[in-house]
Design an enzyme around this catalytic site. Structure first.
Site, PDB file in Angstrom:
ATOM      1  N   ARG A   1       5.766 -18.197 -16.655  1.00  0.00           N
ATOM      2  CA  ARG A   1       4.965 -16.988 -16.859  1.00  0.00           C
ATOM      3  C   ARG A   1       4.988 -16.628 -18.338  1.00  0.00           C
ATOM      4  NH1 ARG A   1       2.915 -17.777 -12.643  1.00  0.00           N
ATOM      5  NH2 ARG A   1       2.861 -16.443 -10.795  1.00  0.00           N
TER       6      ARG A   1
ATOM      7  N   HIS B   1      -3.496 -21.820 -17.774  1.00  0.00           N
ATOM      8  CA  HIS B   1      -2.792 -21.549 -16.512  1.00  0.00           C
ATOM      9  C   HIS B   1      -3.275 -22.498 -15.401  1.00  0.00           C
ATOM     10  CE1 HIS B   1      -0.450 -18.167 -14.293  1.00  0.00           C
ATOM     11  NE2 HIS B   1      -0.403 -19.279 -13.567  1.00  0.00           N
TER      12      HIS B   1
HETATM   13  P1  NAP Z   1      11.971 -21.217  -6.858  1.00  0.00           P
HETATM   14  O1  NAP Z   1      11.965 -22.343  -5.900  1.00  0.00           O
HETATM   15  O2  NAP Z   1      12.244 -19.851  -6.345  1.00  0.00           O
HETATM   16  O3  NAP Z   1      13.056 -21.579  -7.998  1.00  0.00           O
HETATM   17  C1  NAP Z   1      13.459 -20.652  -8.947  1.00  0.00           C
HETATM   18  C2  NAP Z   1      14.623 -21.217  -9.767  1.00  0.00           C
HETATM   19  O4  NAP Z   1      14.907 -20.298 -10.838  1.00  0.00           O
HETATM   20  C3  NAP Z   1      15.912 -21.384  -8.974  1.00  0.00           C
HETATM   21  O5  NAP Z   1      16.582 -22.543  -9.385  1.00  0.00           O
HETATM   22  C4  NAP Z   1      16.726 -20.137  -9.375  1.00  0.00           C
HETATM   23  O6  NAP Z   1      18.139 -20.298  -9.309  1.00  0.00           O
HETATM   24  C5  NAP Z   1      16.298 -19.993 -10.814  1.00  0.00           C
HETATM   25  N1  NAP Z   1      16.518 -18.624 -11.285  1.00  0.00           N
HETATM   26  C6  NAP Z   1      15.889 -17.488 -10.909  1.00  0.00           C
HETATM   27  N2  NAP Z   1      16.394 -16.414 -11.545  1.00  0.00           N
HETATM   28  C7  NAP Z   1      17.358 -16.896 -12.353  1.00  0.00           C
HETATM   29  C8  NAP Z   1      18.252 -16.276 -13.251  1.00  0.00           C
HETATM   30  N3  NAP Z   1      18.253 -14.940 -13.462  1.00  0.00           N
HETATM   31  N4  NAP Z   1      19.128 -17.054 -13.906  1.00  0.00           N
HETATM   32  C9  NAP Z   1      19.159 -18.383 -13.687  1.00  0.00           C
HETATM   33  N5  NAP Z   1      18.334 -19.032 -12.844  1.00  0.00           N
HETATM   34  C10 NAP Z   1      17.451 -18.292 -12.182  1.00  0.00           C
HETATM   35  O7  NAP Z   1      10.596 -21.121  -7.647  1.00  0.00           O
HETATM   36  P2  NAP Z   1       9.470 -22.266  -7.849  1.00  0.00           P
HETATM   37  O8  NAP Z   1       8.673 -22.436  -6.627  1.00  0.00           O
HETATM   38  O9  NAP Z   1      10.110 -23.468  -8.437  1.00  0.00           O
HETATM   39  O10 NAP Z   1       8.518 -21.529  -8.923  1.00  0.00           O
HETATM   40  C11 NAP Z   1       9.005 -21.029 -10.146  1.00  0.00           C
HETATM   41  C12 NAP Z   1       7.953 -20.213 -10.862  1.00  0.00           C
HETATM   42  O11 NAP Z   1       6.931 -21.044 -11.377  1.00  0.00           O
HETATM   43  C13 NAP Z   1       7.160 -19.209  -9.999  1.00  0.00           C
HETATM   44  O12 NAP Z   1       7.888 -18.026  -9.801  1.00  0.00           O
HETATM   45  C14 NAP Z   1       5.907 -18.998 -10.818  1.00  0.00           C
HETATM   46  O13 NAP Z   1       6.035 -17.867 -11.658  1.00  0.00           O
HETATM   47  C15 NAP Z   1       5.801 -20.256 -11.688  1.00  0.00           C
HETATM   48  N6  NAP Z   1       4.576 -21.021 -11.369  1.00  0.00           N
HETATM   49  C16 NAP Z   1       3.656 -21.226 -12.355  1.00  0.00           C
HETATM   50  C17 NAP Z   1       2.520 -21.947 -12.073  1.00  0.00           C
HETATM   51  C18 NAP Z   1       1.484 -22.251 -13.126  1.00  0.00           C
HETATM   52  O14 NAP Z   1       0.405 -22.721 -12.810  1.00  0.00           O
HETATM   53  N7  NAP Z   1       1.761 -22.027 -14.389  1.00  0.00           N
HETATM   54  C19 NAP Z   1       2.320 -22.479 -10.782  1.00  0.00           C
HETATM   55  C20 NAP Z   1       3.277 -22.250  -9.820  1.00  0.00           C
HETATM   56  C21 NAP Z   1       4.417 -21.527 -10.121  1.00  0.00           C
HETATM   57  P3  NAP Z   1      18.892 -20.416  -7.894  1.00  0.00           P
HETATM   58  O15 NAP Z   1      18.404 -21.701  -7.272  1.00  0.00           O
HETATM   59  O16 NAP Z   1      20.323 -20.484  -8.241  1.00  0.00           O
HETATM   60  O17 NAP Z   1      18.483 -19.216  -7.095  1.00  0.00           O
HETATM   61  C1  GLV Z   2       0.811 -19.725 -10.162  1.00  0.00           C
HETATM   62  O1  GLV Z   2       0.943 -19.297 -11.256  1.00  0.00           O
HETATM   63  C2  GLV Z   2       1.712 -19.505  -9.067  1.00  0.00           C
HETATM   64  O2  GLV Z   2       2.639 -18.703  -9.205  1.00  0.00           O
HETATM   65  O3  GLV Z   2       1.510 -20.137  -8.016  1.00  0.00           O
END
Ligand code: NAP
Ligand code: GLV
Length: 309
Positions: free
Chosen positions: A224, A272
């Site tokens: 983000r 994005h």
């Molecule tokens: P997820 O499965 O919930 O994984 C989040 C990871 O971040 C986990 O390893 C978590 O640790 C870690 N984390 C969260 N808060 C933390 C903190 N305070 N300190 C240290 N580690 C922390 O999420 P995901 O599905 O991989 O997605 C991640 C993010 O990608 C989304 O929230 C979204 O904003 C972004 N995204 C962007 C796009 C784009 O097109 N640019 C697309 C999709 C997603 P733990 O495992 O220990 O809980």
């Molecule tokens: C995209 O940014 C998502 O959070 O899926």
């Protein structure tokens, strides 16, 4: 069953609706419009205004049509007990792995440097980077970060991760918690941000943290815009501490034409798109999870409201 649909992108709503109707044939699915205060059993939304969710009678759960729920939580409009469910991978992980791997390889193989040389018709072989010294650090090793790690391991990069809790992902050195963040950063020649945006992670890419990367490091932000203090990145690039960045997300989107990032050749910008929601797969997840909730089951992808992801 009444389902309320809202998509801030306002694109392909017809496809969304037909995908949702295909998986939920008995449901009455309507698109929210201003002034709609009618009850709904489920809301299926992407970046909704507060009015879509606020005081919505009958609501049993809210489905977010993406992975990151920051925009919904920032509204402060959801009762803490109402389940908020995000898309779990749904075809996004492989896209993230493609995007991040491409950006790492482009920097590692010095393709940007070769493009600049080609612009000057210059034939010159540059010193390659040494892979064993080229640690790639992934901030956040959840659903998407894990897939990125697997892809980079395939190319033989030393990969390490930082998360809230320690992990034992094969081949990936795990750092966890704020007390291990500095060591993680010091080992990261490329830093990939794949964290959710929460009050704890907001602004985490700032002068202080980015200065702890080795000199000449490279940043990839696919999480983000709110994670990055943009002025700090620009200053560190100008000072030569950071070699460059690939950015997919920004504080303001669309990135305004006058934003200085557009003028910085060491920053690569995409709008994005690093991982787009795959509509048919997302609709299938939503349909399956509504059926599971109706059976009284707990479903994967339910946000822990105390952690914010
Ligand atoms: P997820 O499965 O919930 O994984 C989040 C990871 O971040 C986990 O390893 C978590 O640790 C870690 N984390 C969260 N808060 C933390 C903190 N305070 N300190 C240290 N580690 C922390 O999420 P995901 O599905 O991989 O997605 C991640 C993010 O990608 C989304 O929230 C979204 O904003 C972004 N995204 C962007 C796009 C784009 O097109 N640019 C697309 C999709 C997603 P733990 O495992 O220990 O809980
Ligand atoms: C995209 O940014 C998502 O959070 O899926």
């Amino acid at each position: 069953m009444r389902i309320l649909f809202y998509n801030a992108d306002n694109q392909h709503d017809d496809i969304w609706l037909s995908n949702l109707r295909a998986v939920l044939p008995q449901a009455d699915i309507r698109t929210w419009h201003a002034g709609d205060h009618e009850p709904a059993d489920y809301a299926v939304v992407w970046r909704p205004p507060a009015a879509v969710l606020q005081e919505r009678a009958g609501l049993k759960a809210v489905f977010n049509l993406g992975a990151g729920v920051d925009a919904i939580l920032q509204l402060g409009a959801l009762p803490a007990s109402l389940p908020l469910i995000r898309i779990d991978d749904g075809g996004m992980a492989i896209q993230m792995a493609e995007y991040a791997t491409h950006a790492v390889l482009r920097y590692f193989r010095r393709f940007d440097d070769y493009e600049r040389l080609a612009d000057k018709s210059t034939w010159e072989q540059l010193t390659p980077f040494d892979k064993p010294d080229f640690g790639v650090g992934i901030l956040g090793i959840g659903v998407l970060g894990t897939r990125i790690a697997g892809s980079l391991l395939h190319f033989g990069f030393p990969v390490h991760s930082w998360s809230r809790t320690a992990k034992d992902t094969p081949g990936v050195k795990s750092y966890a918690g704020v007390q291990q963040l500095d060591d993680f950063l010091a080992a990261s020649r490329v830093l990939i941000c794949m964290l959710p945006l929460t009050p704890e992670t907001s602004g985490i890419l700032n002068r202080s943290t980015l200065s702890k990367l080795p000199r000449g490091s490279y940043l990839i932000n696919v999480a983000r815009g709110g994670h990055l203090v943009e002025a700090d990145l620009l200053a560190l690039i100008h000072e030569g501490h950071i070699a460059g960045a690939t950015l997919d997300v920004f504080g303001e989107e669309p990135l305004p034409p006058a934003h200085p990032f557009w003028q910085e050749p060491r920053i690569s910008i995409t709008p994005h798109i690093s991982a787009l929601t795959v509509r048919a797969e997302a609709a299938r997840q939503v349909g399956g999870k509504i059926a599971a909730l109706e059976r009284g089951e707990v479903v994967a992808g339910t946000i822990d409201r105390t952690k914010g992801y």
